[in-house]
Enzyme design. Sequence first.
Site, PDB file in Angstrom:
ATOM      1  CG  HIS A 157      -2.055  -0.943   1.116  1.00  0.00           C
ATOM      2  ND1 HIS A 157      -3.213  -0.621   0.451  1.00  0.00           N
ATOM      3  CD2 HIS A 157      -2.216  -2.205   1.572  1.00  0.00           C
ATOM      4  CE1 HIS A 157      -4.050  -1.645   0.502  1.00  0.00           C
ATOM      5  NE2 HIS A 157      -3.460  -2.625   1.186  1.00  0.00           N
ATOM      6  CB  ALA A 204       9.306 -22.382  10.872  1.00  0.00           C
ATOM      7  NE  ARG A 224      21.477 -10.810   9.945  1.00  0.00           N
ATOM      8  CZ  ARG A 224      22.289 -11.743  10.421  1.00  0.00           C
ATOM      9  NH1 ARG A 224      21.801 -12.758  11.130  1.00  0.00           N
ATOM     10  NH2 ARG A 224      23.580 -11.671  10.202  1.00  0.00           N
TER      11      ARG A 224
END
Length: 237
Positions: A157, A204, A224
């Site tokens: 947005h 995860a 990272r």
Amino acid sequence: MLKEIVNRALMRVRPGKQIAGEVGGLDLMLYLVEQCWNGLRGTVLSLRSKRAAVCFVGRNVRLRFARNIEIGRYATIGDGAILSGLGRNGLRIGARVNIGAYSRLIVGTDVARPGSHIHIGDGCGIGEYSSVGGSGGVSIGRNTIIGQYFSAHPENHNFKDLLRPIREQGTTRMPIGIEEDCWLGARVTVLSGVTIGKGSVIAAGSVITRDVPPFSIVAGVPGRVVGSRRGGDDAGA
């Protein structure tokens, strides 16, 4: 005898898969009945799409803008999934792809501004309750596996104008590319404009905000590079 017949059939549908020895005869029969029903349901449902194919579809699966949807041979779509092809290049699901139950693959939601595409390569798997938007385009390479609650967002947005509500300022769309043979764990989020290189592993819960080199191991929020599958490579910053 029954297991031998089923195993032969599995070699066509899911190469390398075989019925485990501990699966009992009654359980196997019930499994076969369910799969036959899903196969019939899926093949009939595919008649609404761009090209008919033998595929397996669970209960309460919904197709929107079905003529822009292509479901590959022997693909599996779990219960309650929603597929929408509202976009220039539609929704393409490759052969032997597995889409988990209650997932949403939505190319576009606005008929005034259709999306771009969602293209999923052969042999991919996407876990339950995942959400993939295709407004800016999402491409997932062959044999990539993705855990539950995955999300991909190929648009952002706009919010620079302080005098207008953010919802009225529109969006900027940028494509997402996930190359072949990657593994993304549960609850991974990938943001617009990102490319994840071939063979990478994403831990995860990671949020991927920038490009990932091939064969990287990535973790964290934001994600990272913490290692490489090529043993001699150094981890990135």
